[in-house]
Design an enzyme around this catalytic site. Structure first.
Site, short mmCIF file in Angstrom:
data_model
loop_
_atom_site.label_atom_id
_atom_site.label_comp_id
_atom_site.label_asym_id
_atom_site.label_seq_id
_atom_site.Cartn_x
_atom_site.Cartn_y
_atom_site.Cartn_z
N HIS A 160 0.85 -1.20 0.00
CA HIS A 160 0.00 0.00 0.00
C HIS A 160 0.88 1.24 0.00
O HIS A 160 2.10 1.15 0.12
CB HIS A 160 -0.99 -0.02 1.17
CG HIS A 160 -0.37 0.11 2.53
ND1 HIS A 160 0.44 -0.86 3.07
CD2 HIS A 160 -0.44 1.10 3.46
CE1 HIS A 160 0.82 -0.48 4.28
NE2 HIS A 160 0.31 0.71 4.53
N HIS A 187 1.57 3.90 1.94
CA HIS A 187 2.21 4.64 3.04
C HIS A 187 3.73 4.69 2.92
O HIS A 187 4.37 3.71 2.53
CB HIS A 187 1.78 4.05 4.39
CG HIS A 187 0.38 4.42 4.78
ND1 HIS A 187 -0.38 3.70 5.67
CD2 HIS A 187 -0.40 5.46 4.37
CE1 HIS A 187 -1.57 4.28 5.81
NE2 HIS A 187 -1.61 5.33 5.02
N ASP A 223 6.21 4.66 4.97
CA ASP A 223 7.09 3.71 5.67
C ASP A 223 7.12 2.34 4.98
O ASP A 223 7.83 1.43 5.41
CB ASP A 223 6.72 3.58 7.16
CG ASP A 223 5.33 3.03 7.38
OD1 ASP A 223 4.38 3.46 6.68
OD2 ASP A 223 5.16 2.17 8.27
N HIS A 224 6.38 2.20 3.88
CA HIS A 224 6.39 0.96 3.08
C HIS A 224 6.98 1.19 1.69
O HIS A 224 7.28 0.23 0.98
CB HIS A 224 4.96 0.41 2.95
CG HIS A 224 4.36 0.04 4.26
ND1 HIS A 224 4.10 -1.26 4.63
CD2 HIS A 224 4.00 0.81 5.32
CE1 HIS A 224 3.59 -1.27 5.87
NE2 HIS A 224 3.53 -0.03 6.30
N HIS A 280 -7.41 -0.42 5.83
CA HIS A 280 -6.34 0.46 6.35
C HIS A 280 -6.13 1.59 5.35
O HIS A 280 -6.12 2.76 5.70
CB HIS A 280 -5.08 -0.38 6.54
CG HIS A 280 -3.86 0.39 6.90
ND1 HIS A 280 -3.71 1.01 8.12
CD2 HIS A 280 -2.71 0.64 6.21
CE1 HIS A 280 -2.51 1.61 8.16
NE2 HIS A 280 -1.90 1.40 7.02
N ASP A 304 -0.21 -3.78 6.41
CA ASP A 304 -0.81 -3.21 7.63
C ASP A 304 -2.29 -3.58 7.75
O ASP A 304 -3.06 -2.86 8.40
CB ASP A 304 -0.70 -1.67 7.62
CG ASP A 304 0.73 -1.20 7.86
OD1 ASP A 304 1.60 -2.03 8.14
OD2 ASP A 304 0.96 0.02 7.74
N HIS A 316 4.56 -4.75 10.98
CA HIS A 316 4.92 -4.03 12.21
C HIS A 316 4.96 -4.97 13.41
O HIS A 316 4.14 -5.88 13.51
CB HIS A 316 3.91 -2.91 12.53
CG HIS A 316 4.00 -1.73 11.63
ND1 HIS A 316 4.92 -0.73 11.80
CD2 HIS A 316 3.28 -1.40 10.52
CE1 HIS A 316 4.76 0.19 10.85
NE2 HIS A 316 3.77 -0.20 10.06
ZN LIG Z 1 0.14 1.74 6.46
#
Ligand SMILES: [Zn+2]
Length: 260
Positions: A58, A60, A62-63, A117, A134, A172
């Site tokens: 996805h 975001h 941090d990915h 999410h 996530d 995570h």
């Molecule tokens: Zn995320």
């Protein structure tokens, strides 16, 4: 380290609690959600591996934040991900029902769409593994940033239908925080109490609690149990439920977790 069919899987820790999952053989490596390129490059250097593909779940940061730097080091990279033009670098868009072939056909992964999410969220799975970003965490699920409870519950239901032995690779290490909430609402669940003891022990030894598996999550994860009559009865004693459909129970549970 997990060994399956000559492929190994290893979590590369990044930021405070992310895991970038690396799948590799003697020479090649594929990573899932590389938020931080430097951690991936260090891992590749240590193990003398060439990065061949990236899987994105996805949008975001941090990915996805490591994509540009990894492409500059490995220009021939195949980068799989959802059809969201906001994510820069994806060169193979995939969606529900597609499958991808890695390591010269030795590994095939199917794609399911799991919005909730985020709206663009996808997961990669076969009969033994699922990389779910996530969407599903051990004893919890992702925050509902873009989706609706009905959408999120439907996505979790898809994951729940995977084979019980499927190993779940989440991105995570949120397990202990999730367990605090899960036990707050479901403290009579013996499997949950036993799992917490194990998870605390793992974290004290600085070991990951992941991957988990679908069987365990069906027993301990409140967000997968919103259609379980025993769980719903327990929950109804703890909080006011506006209804008892799985979607309504999920919505109440998700809100309670946000406020916990
Ligand atoms: Zn995320």
């Amino acid at each position: 380290m997990i060994y399956i069919d000559m492929l190994k899987i290893h979590p590369i820790p990044a930021f405070t609690d992310n895991y970038i999952w690396a799948i590799f053989n003697e020479t090649e490596c594929v990573v899932v959600d590389p938020g931080d390129a430097n951690e991936v490059l260090a891992f590749l250097n240590t193990h003398q591996l060439t990065l061949t593909s990236i899987l994105i779940t996805h949008h975001h940061h941090d990915h996805t934040g490591g994509i540009a730097k990894l492409v500059s080091t490995f220009p021939a990279l195949q980068i799989f991900g959802p059809n969201n033009k906001k994510i820069k670098g994806i060169n193979i868009y995939i969606g529900e029902g597609d499958n991808i072939s890695l390591f010269d056909g030795k590994l095939t992964l199917d794609i399911i769409e799991v919005p909730g999410h985020t709206l663009d969220h996808i997961a990669y799975f076969n009969d033994r593994w699922v990389f779910c970003g996530d969407t599903l965490f051990s004893a919890g699920c992702g925050r509902m940033f873009e989706g609706t409870p009905t959408m999120f519950w439907h996505s979790l239901s898809k994951l729940k239908q995977l084979h019980d032995d499927t190993k779940v690779f989440c991105t995570h290490e949120y397990t202990l925080a999730n367990l605090a909430f899960a036990l707050h609402i479901d403290n009579d669940n013996e499997a949950l109490c036993n799992y917490k003891e194990w998870a605390v022990d793992m974290r004290e030894k600085k070991l990951p609690t992941l991957p988990t598996d679908i069987r365990t999550q069906k027993e301990i994860n409140p967000f997968l149990r919103c259609d379980d009559k025993t769980f719903v009865a327990t929950l109804a004693r703890k909080m006011e439920l506006t209804g008892n459909t799985a979607e309504e129970v999920f919505a109440a549970c998700r809100l309670a977790k946000d406020q916990y």
